[in-house]
Design a protein around this motif. Structure first.
Motif, PDB file in Angstrom:
ATOM      1  N   LYS A 150       0.592 119.292 -28.025  1.00  0.00           N
ATOM      2  CA  LYS A 150       1.574 120.319 -28.803  1.00  0.00           C
ATOM      3  C   LYS A 150       2.072 119.825 -30.012  1.00  0.00           C
ATOM      4  O   LYS A 150       2.597 118.786 -30.314  1.00  0.00           O
ATOM      5  N   GLY A 209       7.531 125.869 -25.053  1.00  0.00           N
ATOM      6  CA  GLY A 209       7.684 124.759 -25.356  1.00  0.00           C
ATOM      7  C   GLY A 209       6.539 123.979 -25.642  1.00  0.00           C
ATOM      8  O   GLY A 209       6.289 122.717 -25.537  1.00  0.00           O
ATOM      9  N   LEU A 210       5.496 124.828 -26.141  1.00  0.00           N
ATOM     10  CA  LEU A 210       4.299 124.091 -26.738  1.00  0.00           C
ATOM     11  C   LEU A 210       4.101 124.088 -28.305  1.00  0.00           C
ATOM     12  O   LEU A 210       3.231 123.827 -28.610  1.00  0.00           O
ATOM     13  N   ALA A 255      -4.074 122.590 -25.167  1.00  0.00           N
ATOM     14  CA  ALA A 255      -4.447 121.708 -23.932  1.00  0.00           C
ATOM     15  C   ALA A 255      -5.191 120.595 -24.685  1.00  0.00           C
ATOM     16  O   ALA A 255      -5.268 119.526 -24.388  1.00  0.00           O
ATOM     17  N   LEU A 272      -5.607 119.736 -27.971  1.00  0.00           N
ATOM     18  CA  LEU A 272      -4.984 118.939 -29.079  1.00  0.00           C
ATOM     19  C   LEU A 272      -3.657 118.447 -28.888  1.00  0.00           C
ATOM     20  O   LEU A 272      -3.183 117.621 -29.865  1.00  0.00           O
TER      21      LEU A 272
END
Lengths: 323, 343, 309
Positions: free
Chosen positions: C167, C249-250, C163, C165
């Motif tokens: 993804k 999906g990160l 959150a 930095l």
């Protein structure tokens, strides 16, 4: 006791404050929401107006103080995406997550305790070895993988359980709950089991280790020498002793259950706050991220406090020391 | 040591004539471990009459504790009673089912453990642990059971028993906990108490108090007692008879005064000689050379052979527990008979 | 690639650092568990496959030019449209051969997993060593942070980092390092505290050897056995965490899918019965993690000084 409680409360407040700084600095100092939120076609004037409206032009410490002042009043900012108060967004979705986490925790105890007890009482039986092998898998398998397998088997192949959503809900105290309807329960079963898997393994291991250790204690032999029935020896003398670590750890794990529900909610499309945070990270919706992190941290610290107090209720030895 | 207060007539004959409370015959308890069969108890026999105290003496690892647990039938796997009989008031405990045995435990046969810090469940209150014992064997109301518990606590000298009942074990000292354990053992006025070194973990002064209490109780209630210990001085002051164990076998058995005055078996002889005493100041303590043999593979013949100063070639054959003198048995081919005669 | 090699290293090296026990004895003790031996063989095969993927895979799954969208979602065993390759494990929605995808996915999963576990080990071991050797304030500050961090679940810490930095693969590595360093630090500090009271450290101090030399040449080698054990376990955890983050999906970009992303891609087709897109990458992930854990379990038994004969 009250001195102890006060000291713990101050400690907890310190941690919350420290976390608020970390979260704030982490979220607001790195990355640039302007890029995402304002259309690239916007001219300089529009950009500046938007930045000022979001309060992004102030120095960081000032932004933090404003943030902290508002946070105390329950205002954690408005979602950039939904244009709704972030806290409200989180709170709307919290019951669903809590329901899932509670179901998982109860499930873990309901399944893990008897299995662990059996494995501890009959350590050499084939079933016990199977239980222990299963618990190793439960520890090492990623939650999302197991979730997918559950869906594949129970929803796709067998068609027994629905794979997504909360199903039919009943409204109590202004929030909707799934566990009160049959349809809701069938929707809850798989996600709860998925989320519980790690904890089931944990409870099995703790219970088994506890039983094996306690069974060797002199006081268990003494209880048998008193002529107590095997039932009473197992379920009063042994059980009450292993309940302490099991309850403590399961309680402490509740926080991580909520955190891990992020994964389970994504798989089973469970409309809780975990799904919200993933979406928010993807679009860098800062107020929601901050609100989520702060709420989870707060819950975490509260849980630790409550478990500590519960521990002292269960274990008479600790009760004396803390007085 | 030689000067014991116990000068009563030999009790062995009297005990055998009346129906003895406990008669153990050729008891064998083995542990089937991965390394092999550990013969912890390998032929143990003795008799305890009503109201009598038998001191079962031996070094650690000689099998005395296992003997105690065998009588309670609390031997857990991999251990098992493999032979002999345990006649309790004429009934063979070895043949009883677990449920029949359970009704006797804590009721007719009670046990006191070695370490009072470990025998009471730390998370249950004293009253819970006492009342459950009462109700395990008799259908009595909670109030009656509580009254019984209170009386039992008073009997072992615990002040203000009503308050103490509501306490947890950790609120008691070691000596007090042992009194509680004794009170629990006394709840049903048992016919036999197996006491496994109950005073070893306690201070000497507390030890004296508890010994006095126990002696008094046995005399008044007619309870027979098997007192397991490695402390010869405790046996000298408390027991009527003594059985000395070595490597899983009884090697000497007889009246406590006579045995301690003039032991027949070289092992008993060595044991008594190695106890420090004021009379022997300046004289180097005698010690038994060598180590106790491994119970896993006992040597052929007499187990004490390798350490025995009197061992001869015939000791390669295991001696029987032979009545060398009236009421005096010893498992030895070459007992110290000359000293008995000179004494 | 180098990280893949690094991943193999902690498994095979312990004998070299265990001066008091010869390599052979370590091997024979390790081989006592057939399960662990099997795990080691499986890991070796997986590593070889990952390294050789460009040469042995039927297709380059990252080269969008060779992917034919017409071959999308074919069943296992189906032939490609032009008949050039057989898709033994089927294809995903973009017509990517699953077998090739898994081979390349393993490369990414292993590199990210082992690489981040390695970095975490470096950071954690250094800090743990420093805490144990310096003691006092340094110790209490470092251990406070360790305790605080370990009280939070790994996924929350990882989410927090992502959150902050945003993804990307690098950020996933950073997240895993931040999650895992504390385990190493705690282990190394615990062992080092015991070791530093031993005579050989005192002797080294009497000789006035430079501090870094005492730390890294004398203290660290003696902390290695527990470090190797948790290192192995943490590689498995890192791989699982990377897969989880990618699944959410990160993580890694969609063009170069790791196992987690392959599974995520197939997820939406699973409900329509096209199980293979998710299932086979899932099996590859499962086998990798379980094999590493089996080896780690046995390493713990063999290297645990308390259990040593």
């Amino acid at each position: 006791m009250s001195v102890y409680l006060l000291r713990r409360l101050i400690q907890a407040a310190g941690v919350v404050l420290a976390m608020s700084i970390i979260v704030f600095v982490g979220v607001f100092a790195i990355g640039d929401p302007v890029e995402i939120l304002i259309s690239p076609d916007a001219d300089q004037m529009e950009r500046e107006r938007a930045i000022a409206a979001l309060g992004l032009d102030l120095p960081l410490w000032q932004q933090y103080l404003i943030f902290l002042g508002k946070a105390v009043q329950g205002d954690l900012g408005r979602s950039f995406v939904f244009n709704e108060p972030a806290l409200e967004l989180i709170l709307q979705r919290m019951p669903a997550t809590l329901e899932l986490a509670f179901a998982a925790t109860f499930g873990a105890i309901l399944i893990g305790l008897p299995l662990g007890l059996y494995a501890g009482l009959k350590p050499n039986s084939l079933a016990s070895k199977g239980i222990m092998a299963g618990s190793i898998l439960g520890f090492s398998l990623p939650t999302f993988w197991v979730g997918l397998m559950l869906i594949m088997v129970f929803a796709v192949q067998l068609g027994w359980l629905p794979s997504t959503g909360r199903g039919e809900t009943v409204e109590i105290l202004g929030t909707r709950w799934s566990f009160l309807t049959w349809d809701g329960l069938t929707h809850l079963a798989m996600p709860a089991l998925n989320l519980a898997l790690f904890k089931i393994s944990l409870v099995i291991r703790l219970t088994r280790a506890g039983v094996r250790e306690t069974m060797l204690m002199d006081y268990v032999k003494f209880a048998r020498a008193k002529g107590l029935s095997p039932f009473r020896v197992t379920f009063v003398h042994v059980f009450k002793n292993i309940l302490i670590p099991v309850v403590t750890v399961t309680g402490l794990e509740f926080g991580s259950t909520i955190a891990f529900s992020v994964v389970t909610e994504s798989i089973f499309a469970w409309p809780g706050m975990g799904k919200l945070i993933i979406d928010s990270i993807n679009v860098l919706d800062r107020p929601v991220i901050v609100a989520y992190l702060m709420i989870v941290v707060l819950m975490f610290i509260t849980i630790n406090l409550v478990v500590d107090l519960m521990y002292s209720v269960l274990d008479p030895r600790v009760r004396l020391d803390s007085k | 040591m030689a000067d014991t207060t116990n000068t009563s007539a030999p009790t062995l004959v009297a005990a055998q004539a009346a129906a003895p409370t406990l008669e153990v015959r050729n008891l064998q308890t083995h542990f089937f471990t991965r390394a092999g069969v550990v013969k912890a108890v390998n032929d143990v026999s003795f008799t305890i009459g009503r109201g009598k105290v038998l001191g079962l003496v031996g070094e650690s690892g000689s099998g005395k504790t296992v003997t105690g647990f065998s009588i309670m039938k609390l031997i857990d796997p991999p251990g098992r009673i493999v032979g002999g009989s345990i006649l309790f008031q004429g009934r063979d405990l070895a043949t009883l089912s677990e449920e029949e045995m359970r009704t006797l435990r804590g009721n007719r046969i009670a046990m006191i453990f070695q370490d009072p810090m470990m025998t009471l469940n730390p998370v249950l209150r004293i009253d819970t642990q006492m009342i459950e014992t009462v109700q395990a064997h008799e259908k009595v109301s909670d109030a009656d059971a509580r009254a019984r518990a209170r009386d039992a606590l008073g009997m072992v000298g615990i002040p203000s028993p009503d308050e103490r009942l509501k306490s947890y074990p950790h609120q008691f000292s070691g000596g007090m906990r042992q009194r509680v354990a004794i009170a629990i053992a006394l709840l049903h006025r048992p016919d036999l108490i197996v006491a496994d070194e109950p005073t070893t973990a306690l201070d000497v002064t507390i030890q004296g108090q508890i010994l006095a209490e126990v002696q008094k109780l046995c005399a008044t209630t007619g309870t027979a007692m098997l007192w397991i210990t490695h402390d010869l001085s405790v046996v000298a002051g408390l027991a009527d008879d003594i059985a000395v164990m070595y490597a899983g076998r009884v090697v000497e058995y007889g009246d406590v005064g006579e045995v301690l005055d003039a032991p027949l078996h070289p092992y008993t002889h060595g044991l008594i000689g190695s106890v420090p005493s004021r009379n022997k100041r300046g004289v180097p303590l005698r010690q038994i050379p060598g180590m106790t043999p491994s119970l896993l593979n006992l040597p052929e013949g007499c187990s004490f052979r390798a350490r025995c100063p009197r061992a001869a070639e015939d000791c390669i054959v295991m001696p029987t527990l032979h009545p060398w003198l009236p009421n005096r048995l010893a498992r030895c081919h070459h007992p110290h008979l000359e000293e008995v005669e000179s004494a | 690639m180098s990280a893949v090699v690094g991943q193999g290293a902690p498994i095979e090296d312990p004998a070299k650092v265990k001066v008091e026990t010869p390599f052979r004895r370590f091997c024979s003790e390790f081989a006592e568990s057939k399960l662990a031996l099997g795990g080691l063989i499986v890991i070796s095969i997986i590593i070889v496959v990952a390294i050789l993927a460009p040469f042995i895979s039927p297709q380059d799954p990252y080269d969008l030019a060779v992917l034919d969208i017409m071959d999308g979602r074919l069943e296992p065993g189906a032939q490609s449209g032009d008949g050039a390759i057989t898709y033994w494990l089927g294809t995903d929605d973009q017509g990517r051969d699953m077998l090739s995808g898994i081979m390349y996915g393993l490369r990414i999963s292993l590199t990210v997993g082992a690489g981040s576990a390695f970095i975490a080990c470096m950071v954690g071991a250094s800090l743990g060593l420093a805490a144990a050797y310096a003691g006092g304030k340094t110790d209490s500050i470092i251990m406070r942070i360790v305790d605080l961090q370990l009280s939070f679940p790994s996924i929350l810490v990882a989410l927090m980092i992502l959150a902050f930095l945003g993804k990307s693969v690098t950020n996933v590595v950073i997240a895993i390092v931040v999650v895992e360093w504390a385990y190493y630090a705690r282990t190394v500090r615990g062992t080092a505290l015991v070791e530093r009271r031993r005579e050989y450290i005192e002797a080294a101090e009497c000789l006035a050897l430079p501090r870094y030399r005492i730390l890294f040449r004398h203290l660290l080698p003696n902390c290695l056995p527990p470090l190797i054990v948790i290192g192995t376990m943490q590689v498995a955890r890192a791989i699982a965490l990377e897969a989880t983050l990618s699944f959410l999906g990160l993580g890694v970009p969609i063009t170069e899918p790791s196992l987690g992303l392959l599974i995520a891609n197939g997820y939406e087709y699973m409900l329509s019965g096209k199980y293979w897109i998710s299932f086979y990458p899932g099996i590859a992930l499962l086998v990798t993690i379980v094999a590493i854990n089996l080896v780690g379990d046995q390493l713990r038994d063999v290297l645990n000084p308390r259990l040593q004969k």
